[in-house]
Design a protein around this motif. Structure first.
Motif, PDB file in Angstrom:
ATOM      1  N   ARG A  19       0.829  -1.207   0.000  1.00 29.13           N
ATOM      2  CA  ARG A  19       0.000   0.000   0.000  1.00 29.13           C
ATOM      3  C   ARG A  19       0.866   1.261   0.000  1.00 29.13           C
ATOM      4  O   ARG A  19       1.814   1.388   0.767  1.00 29.13           O
ATOM      5  N   GLN A 202      -6.973  -9.359  -0.332  1.00 29.59           N
ATOM      6  CA  GLN A 202      -7.201  -7.916  -0.223  1.00 29.59           C
ATOM      7  C   GLN A 202      -6.711  -7.375   1.119  1.00 29.59           C
ATOM      8  O   GLN A 202      -6.251  -6.236   1.201  1.00 29.59           O
ATOM      9  N   PHE A 203      -6.803  -8.190   2.168  1.00 26.42           N
ATOM     10  CA  PHE A 203      -6.267  -7.760   3.453  1.00 26.42           C
ATOM     11  C   PHE A 203      -4.743  -7.716   3.399  1.00 26.42           C
ATOM     12  O   PHE A 203      -4.125  -6.793   3.932  1.00 26.42           O
ATOM     13  N   ASP A 205      -2.892  -7.079   0.830  1.00 30.62           N
ATOM     14  CA  ASP A 205      -2.488  -5.868   0.090  1.00 30.62           C
ATOM     15  C   ASP A 205      -2.701  -4.607   0.921  1.00 30.62           C
ATOM     16  O   ASP A 205      -2.000  -3.609   0.739  1.00 30.62           O
ATOM     17  N   PHE A 206      -3.674  -4.633   1.818  1.00 32.00           N
ATOM     18  CA  PHE A 206      -3.952  -3.508   2.721  1.00 32.00           C
ATOM     19  C   PHE A 206      -2.958  -3.477   3.885  1.00 32.00           C
ATOM     20  O   PHE A 206      -2.524  -2.403   4.313  1.00 32.00           O
ATOM     21  N   ASN A 244     -15.734  -6.620  12.142  1.00 34.15           N
ATOM     22  CA  ASN A 244     -14.685  -6.210  11.207  1.00 34.15           C
ATOM     23  C   ASN A 244     -14.183  -7.406  10.409  1.00 34.15           C
ATOM     24  O   ASN A 244     -13.983  -7.325   9.190  1.00 34.15           O
ATOM     25  N   ASN A 247     -16.717  -8.511   7.837  1.00 41.78           N
ATOM     26  CA  ASN A 247     -16.690  -7.569   6.722  1.00 41.78           C
ATOM     27  C   ASN A 247     -15.544  -7.872   5.771  1.00 41.78           C
ATOM     28  O   ASN A 247     -15.707  -7.823   4.548  1.00 41.78           O
ATOM     29  N   TRP A 248     -14.363  -8.189   6.326  1.00 43.42           N
ATOM     30  CA  TRP A 248     -13.236  -8.560   5.471  1.00 43.42           C
ATOM     31  C   TRP A 248     -13.529  -9.845   4.702  1.00 43.42           C
ATOM     32  O   TRP A 248     -13.231  -9.945   3.498  1.00 43.42           O
ATOM     33  N   ASN A 251     -16.825  -8.729   2.281  1.00 41.93           N
ATOM     34  CA  ASN A 251     -16.706  -7.603   1.359  1.00 41.93           C
ATOM     35  C   ASN A 251     -15.280  -7.300   0.922  1.00 41.93           C
ATOM     36  O   ASN A 251     -15.054  -6.456   0.056  1.00 41.93           O
ATOM     37  N   ARG A 252     -14.296  -7.941   1.579  1.00 44.61           N
ATOM     38  CA  ARG A 252     -12.896  -7.810   1.204  1.00 44.61           C
ATOM     39  C   ARG A 252     -12.384  -6.373   1.278  1.00 44.61           C
ATOM     40  O   ARG A 252     -11.621  -5.908   0.424  1.00 44.61           O
ATOM     41  N   LYS A 253     -12.808  -5.657   2.342  1.00 43.83           N
ATOM     42  CA  LYS A 253     -12.345  -4.288   2.507  1.00 43.83           C
ATOM     43  C   LYS A 253     -12.391  -3.900   3.975  1.00 43.83           C
ATOM     44  O   LYS A 253     -13.083  -4.553   4.774  1.00 43.83           O
ATOM     45  N   PRO A 254     -11.654  -2.846   4.373  1.00 42.13           N
ATOM     46  CA  PRO A 254     -11.645  -2.421   5.778  1.00 42.13           C
ATOM     47  C   PRO A 254     -12.982  -1.835   6.191  1.00 42.13           C
ATOM     48  O   PRO A 254     -13.825  -1.495   5.362  1.00 42.13           O
TER      49      PRO A 254
END
Length: 293
Positions: A19, A202-203, A205-206, A244, A247-248, A251-254
């Motif tokens: 990131r 996705q996590f 990469d975040f 949380n 959600n990850w 939805n694959r996002k924070p």
């Protein structure tokens, strides 16, 4: 390549997407010996100081973060976590303590602490945040050496992972500690279940980001503290809740913190956290350290 922390020759490349890094040269490696994950190549010391005096918050917040209004908003949003941190360490404090927080940001932790101890001070490279701290009556400087007194308690919340040489930094820090001083270190845990078990791309990469050179777990943090000459206890803590994590997974996002509070009661949330604590898969680890006798 060799591990740049423990010099072990066996490392594995684990990610190339980081990131806020816009080059394919910097990569993430994992050491098979000490267990640390690290970025390589990284900032020089000069580049790092410049980064934290202007660019760092812009990468993670709004473009105009450095207006006083935005700093004030960030300060207020950070109070709940600061209160949790104070409750975690309050049993170690006494009224005569001289306190230092390294990387104190806008001073939200020290502002709560200042009425409980004799004196609070903080280091902060960002000039906007440092000015805001001074308005709160918090003494700040860029470097620890700028203070001409020693400290009873020193706090580092999500700071050690930013240091180019964490072992050398912690060795030098002992010069600012009294014989019975306590150092508190909070860092992200690379054993986080979202990374180590759920393994959400996705996590990942975040999670790996330009601001963090190091990604510790209990083994690698122990290695650093042993080498730097400390005795310590490492505690697993969980900052983000089951909502949380759902959600990850979905939805694959924070985001998502508290999303399902209308469904999950405190008993269920606590049970989930306790499973992560027992299995060493929390998102955060917290070390209570003293100088080794």
């Amino acid at each position: 390549m060799k591990c740049i922390l423990c010099n072990n020759g066996k490392t594995d490349l684990i990610d190339t997407k980081i990131r806020n890094v816009h080059t394919d040269k910097t990569k993430v490696y994992k050491c098979s010996s000490c267990g640390v994950h690290f970025l390589n190549p990284y900032f020089t010391e000069k580049e790092l100081r410049s980064f934290y005096n202007g660019e760092y918050r812009k990468n993670y917040t709004e473009e105009n973060y450095y207006s006083e209004e935005k700093i004030e908003n960030f300060f207020r949003k950070s109070i709940p976590e600061a209160e949790i941190r104070v409750s975690r360490v309050e049993k170690y404090l006494n009224k005569e303590d001289v306190i230092l927080e390294i990387g104190c940001s806008s001073g939200y932790f020290l502002n709560i602490l200042k009425d409980k101890v004799k004196l609070v001070s903080g280091t902060e490279w960002d000039e906007g945040n440092s000015s805001y701290c001074k308005k709160l009556g918090i003494n700040t400087a860029k470097n620890i050496e700028d203070f001409k007194y020693k400290f009873d308690k020193i706090f580092m919340f999500h700071v050690l992972e930013h240091m180019i040489d964490p072992i050398n930094f912690l060795e030098k820090l002992k010069n600012s500690m009294k014989e019975d001083s306590i150092l508190f270190i909070e860092v992200p845990n690379n054993g986080d279940i979202l990374l180590s078990t759920y393994d959400i791309p996705q996590f990942r990469d975040f999670y790996y980001q330009s601001a963090h050179l190091w990604y510790f777990n209990r083994r690698s943090l122990s290695y650093v503290l042993d080498k730097a000459g400390y005795q310590y206890e490492i505690i697993n803590i969980q900052r983000y809740d089951i909502s949380n994590h759902i959600n990850w997974l979905e939805n694959r996002k924070p985001g998502g913190q508290g999303m399902f509070d209308n469904i999950f009661d405190d008993e269920l949330k606590s049970a989930y956290d306790n499973v992560l604590i027992k299995s060493n898969k929390t998102d955060t680890i917290f070390a209570v350290c003293k100088i080794k006798k």
